[in-house]
Design an enzyme around this catalytic site. Structure first.
Site, PDB file in Angstrom:
ATOM      1  CD  GLU A 193      -4.299  44.256 -19.414  1.00 26.94           C
ATOM      2  OE1 GLU A 193      -4.415  43.520 -20.403  1.00 26.94           O
ATOM      3  OE2 GLU A 193      -5.240  44.972 -18.987  1.00 26.94           O
ATOM      4  CG  ASP A 202      -4.348  54.067 -22.262  1.00 24.62           C
ATOM      5  OD1 ASP A 202      -4.325  53.252 -23.212  1.00 24.62           O
ATOM      6  OD2 ASP A 202      -5.193  54.966 -22.158  1.00 24.62           O
ATOM      7  CG  ASP A 240      -4.732  39.581 -26.812  1.00 23.85           C
ATOM      8  OD1 ASP A 240      -5.950  39.484 -27.018  1.00 23.85           O
ATOM      9  OD2 ASP A 240      -4.102  38.790 -26.085  1.00 23.85           O
ATOM     10  CB  SER A 241      -8.007  45.161 -27.610  1.00 27.12           C
ATOM     11  OG  SER A 241      -8.837  44.837 -28.698  1.00 27.12           O
ATOM     12  CB  THR A 242     -11.515  44.083 -23.888  1.00 24.49           C
ATOM     13  OG1 THR A 242     -10.844  45.340 -23.724  1.00 24.49           O
ATOM     14  CG2 THR A 242     -11.143  43.218 -22.729  1.00 24.49           C
ATOM     15  N   PRO A 274     -11.994  51.077 -21.909  1.00 24.29           N
ATOM     16  CG  PRO A 274     -10.637  49.740 -20.528  1.00 24.29           C
ATOM     17  CD  PRO A 274     -12.068  50.153 -20.757  1.00 24.29           C
TER      18      PRO A 274
HETATM   19  N1  SAM Z   1      -8.405  37.470 -26.280  1.00 27.71           N
HETATM   20  C1  SAM Z   1      -9.348  38.335 -25.753  1.00 27.71           C
HETATM   21  C2  SAM Z   1     -10.565  38.575 -26.589  1.00 27.71           C
HETATM   22  O1  SAM Z   1     -10.494  38.764 -27.819  1.00 27.71           O
HETATM   23  O2  SAM Z   1     -11.644  38.559 -25.998  1.00 27.71           O
HETATM   24  C3  SAM Z   1      -8.765  39.575 -25.185  1.00 27.71           C
HETATM   25  C4  SAM Z   1      -7.812  39.192 -24.105  1.00 27.71           C
HETATM   26  S1  SAM Z   1      -7.059  40.301 -23.051  1.00 27.71           S
HETATM   27  C5  SAM Z   1      -7.814  39.797 -21.533  1.00 27.71           C
HETATM   28  C6  SAM Z   1      -7.668  41.926 -23.356  1.00 27.71           C
HETATM   29  C7  SAM Z   1      -7.041  42.955 -22.429  1.00 27.71           C
HETATM   30  O3  SAM Z   1      -7.014  44.241 -23.050  1.00 27.71           O
HETATM   31  C8  SAM Z   1      -7.774  43.152 -21.101  1.00 27.71           C
HETATM   32  O4  SAM Z   1      -7.027  42.580 -20.064  1.00 27.71           O
HETATM   33  C9  SAM Z   1      -7.892  44.679 -20.970  1.00 27.71           C
HETATM   34  O5  SAM Z   1      -7.650  45.147 -19.672  1.00 27.71           O
HETATM   35  C10 SAM Z   1      -6.844  45.145 -21.969  1.00 27.71           C
HETATM   36  N2  SAM Z   1      -7.010  46.537 -22.433  1.00 27.71           N
HETATM   37  C11 SAM Z   1      -8.165  47.166 -22.772  1.00 27.71           C
HETATM   38  N3  SAM Z   1      -7.917  48.438 -23.115  1.00 27.71           N
HETATM   39  C12 SAM Z   1      -6.564  48.630 -23.009  1.00 27.71           C
HETATM   40  C13 SAM Z   1      -5.697  49.739 -23.221  1.00 27.71           C
HETATM   41  N4  SAM Z   1      -6.168  50.933 -23.626  1.00 27.71           N
HETATM   42  N5  SAM Z   1      -4.363  49.569 -23.009  1.00 27.71           N
HETATM   43  C14 SAM Z   1      -3.863  48.358 -22.604  1.00 27.71           C
HETATM   44  N6  SAM Z   1      -4.647  47.288 -22.371  1.00 27.71           N
HETATM   45  C15 SAM Z   1      -5.976  47.408 -22.577  1.00 27.71           C
END
Ligand code: SAM
Length: 276
Positions: free
Chosen positions: A106, A138, A156-158, A163
């Site tokens: 994360e 990252d 499981d990304s944003t 990012p």
């Molecule tokens: N279930 C959720 C949705 O579909 O809305 C997503 C949940 S989770 C909170 C998504 C996570 O991806 C965030 O905490 C964010 O910080 C992380 N994230 C985004 N870009 C990333 C990257 N390049 N590497 C690792 N984590 C990342």
């Protein structure tokens, strides 16, 4: 009367929830983060104004993003999760007895810390689990640096901004292919077929160009835009519609063996997205 939270899901559509409490608000180095209590969906994690998860409907998303790919693989020893800061995906992955190690990468430590404090239902495995590993890095870089390592990768990304933008790119899918073992597979959340049709078309095209097997599946998540949510699988060997897993009997609330197969039966308009 209470305050209401609205996520503007598109320029023309939003979801509005009555709130009972705002527990936490901060700007992290990566995104704006809020934890609020809503009357209908319970506690909610919001990043950059977008609903990430709620305690009432999170089980749908987390079970479907984990158990579909994991139960497709006959021997899913090493699982990698990219993103997933709230911990729900890691919680589901370590429930699986055949997963020897689940690594979660994360980018934002504050999402993890805040979830540990306010979302105990989701974050249990983040607080220490013998088969869980948490890395604050990252995910794009981590995948590039770990070839031929994982049986299953879960993205499981944003949403594809900031990012997470690179987590929806052809070069990332190529790195995932390299990070998987020779019979590995991956699943990613790929947004709404109603509101994100261009993204789904592009992502599917890129995954199908990278993996011999590419398939889309669906689940209903009430708080996500349009309520109908898509996931896309890229697999080197195993067809997710003919799963090879051992289907351990876990405390599922949404996922079943029949639903696993049924989720790949697409409504015509969603199937058409993949043809065009
Ligand atoms: N279930 C959720 C949705 O579909 O809305 C997503 C949940 S989770 C909170 C998504 C996570 O991806 C965030 O905490 C964010 O910080 C992380 N994230 C985004 N870009 C990333 C990257 N390049 N590497 C690792 N984590 C990342």
């Amino acid at each position: 009367m209470g305050l209401w939270f609205t996520e503007k899901q598109t320029p023309n559509v939003g979801i509005t929830c009555k709130t009972s409490n705002t527990l936490h608000v901060e700007q992290t180095p990566f995104q704006h983060l809020a934890i609020i209590d809503t009357v209908q969906f319970g506690r909610m994690l919001v990043l950059d104004g977008m609903v990430q998860t709620t305690v009432v409907d999170e089980f749908v998303y987390h079970e479907m993003i984990v158990h579909v790919p994991v139960n497709t693989h006959p021997d899913p020893k090493r699982v990698l999760i990219i993103g997933g800061g709230d911990g729900g995906t890691l919680r589901e992955a370590v429930k699986h007895p055949y997963v020897e190690k689940a690594t979660m990468v994360e980018i934002d430590a504050r999402v993890v810390e805040t979830s540990k404090e306010y979302l105990p239902e989701l974050s249990s495995a983040l607080k220490g689990h013998p088969r869980a590993e948490l890395l604050i890095l990252d995910g794009i870089k981590y995948v590039e640096e770990n070839p031929n390592t994982f049986d299953v990768i879960i993205v499981d990304s944003t949403e594809p901004v900031g990012p997470a933008e690179g987590l929806f790119s052809l070069s990332f899918y190529r790195s995932i292919f390299a990070a998987l073992k020779e019979d590995g597979l991956f699943a990613a959340q790929t947004e709404s077929p109603f509101f994100n049709s261009d993204l789904i078309r592009r992502v599917y095209r890129d995954i199908a160009a990278t993996f011999p097997i590419a398939k889309l599946y669906l689940a209903n998540v009430p708080t996500y835009p349009s309520g109908l949510w898509s996931f896309t699988i890229g697999s080197k060997k195993y067809d997710p519609e003919q799963p090879q897993g051992r289907f351990p009997d876990l405390d599922y609330r949404y996922y079943t063996r029949d639903l696993h197969r049924a989720a790949f039966t697409l409504p015509r308009f969603a199937a058409d997205l993949l043809k065009s």
